[in-house]
Write an enzyme that holds these catalytic residues in place. Structure first.
Site, PDB file in Angstrom:
ATOM      1  N   ASN A  21      37.489  39.789  46.128  1.00  0.00           N
ATOM      2  CA  ASN A  21      38.784  40.459  46.136  1.00  0.00           C
ATOM      3  C   ASN A  21      38.911  41.178  44.794  1.00  0.00           C
ATOM      4  O   ASN A  21      39.145  40.546  43.770  1.00  0.00           O
ATOM      5  CB  ASN A  21      39.896  39.410  46.309  1.00  0.00           C
ATOM      6  N   TRP A  22      38.716  42.492  44.834  1.00  0.00           N
ATOM      7  CA  TRP A  22      38.689  43.247  43.574  1.00  0.00           C
ATOM      8  C   TRP A  22      40.093  43.535  43.050  1.00  0.00           C
ATOM      9  O   TRP A  22      40.247  44.065  41.955  1.00  0.00           O
ATOM     10  CB  TRP A  22      37.905  44.561  43.763  1.00  0.00           C
ATOM     11  N   LYS A  23      41.104  43.248  43.842  1.00  0.00           N
ATOM     12  CA  LYS A  23      42.499  43.500  43.438  1.00  0.00           C
ATOM     13  C   LYS A  23      42.636  44.958  42.963  1.00  0.00           C
ATOM     14  O   LYS A  23      41.993  45.830  43.528  1.00  0.00           O
ATOM     15  CB  LYS A  23      42.939  42.477  42.378  1.00  0.00           C
ATOM     16  N   HIS A  78      47.964  37.259  50.782  1.00  0.00           N
ATOM     17  CA  HIS A  78      47.506  36.811  49.463  1.00  0.00           C
ATOM     18  C   HIS A  78      48.722  36.413  48.617  1.00  0.00           C
ATOM     19  O   HIS A  78      49.783  37.033  48.732  1.00  0.00           O
ATOM     20  CB  HIS A  78      46.716  37.928  48.783  1.00  0.00           C
ATOM     21  N   GLU A 135      49.545  36.975  45.689  1.00  0.00           N
ATOM     22  CA  GLU A 135      50.163  38.054  44.898  1.00  0.00           C
ATOM     23  C   GLU A 135      51.055  38.925  45.783  1.00  0.00           C
ATOM     24  O   GLU A 135      52.091  39.417  45.346  1.00  0.00           O
ATOM     25  CB  GLU A 135      49.069  38.884  44.205  1.00  0.00           C
ATOM     26  N   GLU A 171      44.108  29.076  49.031  1.00  0.00           N
ATOM     27  CA  GLU A 171      44.114  29.494  47.633  1.00  0.00           C
ATOM     28  C   GLU A 171      45.330  28.900  46.928  1.00  0.00           C
ATOM     29  O   GLU A 171      46.413  29.488  46.970  1.00  0.00           O
ATOM     30  CB  GLU A 171      44.190  31.023  47.537  1.00  0.00           C
ATOM     31  N   GLY A 215      43.399  33.014  39.154  1.00  0.00           N
ATOM     32  CA  GLY A 215      43.419  33.756  37.894  1.00  0.00           C
ATOM     33  C   GLY A 215      43.731  32.900  36.683  1.00  0.00           C
ATOM     34  O   GLY A 215      44.019  33.419  35.613  1.00  0.00           O
ATOM     35  N   SER A 263      39.838  30.801  41.012  1.00  0.00           N
ATOM     36  CA  SER A 263      38.925  30.564  39.887  1.00  0.00           C
ATOM     37  C   SER A 263      37.537  30.073  40.322  1.00  0.00           C
ATOM     38  O   SER A 263      36.953  29.199  39.680  1.00  0.00           O
ATOM     39  CB  SER A 263      39.554  29.614  38.867  1.00  0.00           C
ATOM     40  N   GLY A 289      38.061  36.250  43.048  1.00  0.00           N
ATOM     41  CA  GLY A 289      38.771  37.325  42.357  1.00  0.00           C
ATOM     42  C   GLY A 289      37.983  37.823  41.166  1.00  0.00           C
ATOM     43  O   GLY A 289      37.009  38.565  41.323  1.00  0.00           O
TER      44      GLY A 289
HETATM   45  P1  PGA Z   1      40.478  34.400  40.988  1.00  0.00           P
HETATM   46  O1  PGA Z   1      41.297  35.085  42.197  1.00  0.00           O
HETATM   47  O2  PGA Z   1      39.101  34.116  41.502  1.00  0.00           O
HETATM   48  O3  PGA Z   1      40.483  35.423  39.902  1.00  0.00           O
HETATM   49  O4  PGA Z   1      41.216  33.150  40.636  1.00  0.00           O
HETATM   50  C1  PGA Z   1      41.151  34.627  43.517  1.00  0.00           C
HETATM   51  C2  PGA Z   1      42.018  35.429  44.451  1.00  0.00           C
HETATM   52  O5  PGA Z   1      43.100  35.849  44.043  1.00  0.00           O
HETATM   53  O6  PGA Z   1      41.649  35.665  45.609  1.00  0.00           O
END
Ligand code: PGA
Length: 258
Positions: free
Chosen positions: A9-11, A94, A96, A166, A172, A212, A233
């Site tokens: 997931n490159w966001k 997600h 976010e 998640e 993150g 993470s 991520g």
């Molecule tokens: P992260 O993000 O690996 O940076 O914790 C995971 C995600 O948001 O899918």
């Protein structure tokens, strides 16, 4: 046997040229992956990523979509726009999107339904906050998110989805759920899938872990019987880290031939 999926997931990272370079590096590092691999770049880079990955076993997907087919929805993307670019997956719900953009379980349910209508694989993301875990509400929260997220779906539709657990406190933050903490929730979710669809579908449905995930913890997480790969991520933005995670997640799918 369930084939694990490792999904990046490159966001909101990567313009066209950066995304093309990242996709090409991943493609070259994973010529014959023993797991399913996919990346979800920003919408504007999907075309370049599709070109870079064409003919490779690596898939791609969107990070979100709207539920309507078209119309006056400024800033939104329809599921058919993703399928037109060759997307196989779409991330939905997600944390976010839920927390920063106020998406509700009902919105997410409409999106899941629309994605299925367009032959996309919805990757429904679920997870509790730190406070909810402290209050002992983890199962209640993920169960609510699952039941509403899948409302109205038949067993055949559920079978075409993927789940991603998640925990919000692990995204993150550098703090990963322990394999035991994740496995407990995955097991609970699999039990719910059995109730909502069937035992057979629960046995074949992939439940990914996210939060993470790094090269150092990918193998121990995926070794848990109920963890079927990961949603990655920040580590997915470093080609070598992502490639290593994909290789280390192959324990259930056999060892990598790279
Ligand atoms: P992260 O993000 O690996 O940076 O914790 C995971 C995600 O948001 O899918």
């Amino acid at each position: 046997m369930r084939t694990p999926i490792v999904m990046g997931n490159w966001k909101m990272h990567g313009g066209v040229s950066e995304a093309r370079a990242l996709a090409t590096a991943i493609r070259d590092g994973l010529k014959r992956p023993r797991v399913e691999v996919a990346v979800c770049p920003p919408f504007t880079a999907l075309g370049a990523v599709a070109e870079g990955l064409a003919g490779s076993p690596i898939g791609w997907g969107g990070q979100n979509c709207h539920w309507e087919e078209k119309g006056a929805f400024t800033g939104e993307i329809a599921p058919s726009m993703l399928t037109e670019l060759g997307c196989r997956y779409v991330l939905l719900g997600h944390s976010e999107r839920r927390h920063l953009f106020r998406e509700t379980d009902e919105d997410i349910n409409r999106k899941v339904t629309a994605a299925l209508r367009h032959q996309l694989i919805p990757v429904l993301c679920l997870g509790e906050t730190e406070e909810e875990r402290r209050q002992g509400l983890t199962f209640t929260v993920v169960e609510g998110q699952l039941r509403t997220g899948w409302a109205g779906l038949g067993a055949e539709e559920i079978a075409r989805t993927v789940l991603a657990y998640e925990p919000v406190w692990a995204i993150g933050t550098g703090v990963t759920a322990t394999p035991a903490q994740a496995a407990e929730v995955h097991g609970y979710l699999r039990g719910l899938v059995s109730e909502l669809a069937s035992k057979e579908i629960a046995q074949s449905l992939r439940i990914l872990y996210g939060g993470s995930v790094k090269p150092e913890n990918a193998a121990e997480l995926t070794q848990e019987p109920d963890i079927d790969g990961s949603l990655v991520g920040s580590a997915s933005l470093q080609p070598q880290s992502f490639i290593t995670i994909a290789k280390k997640s192959a324990s259930k799918g056999g060892s990598s031939k790279e």
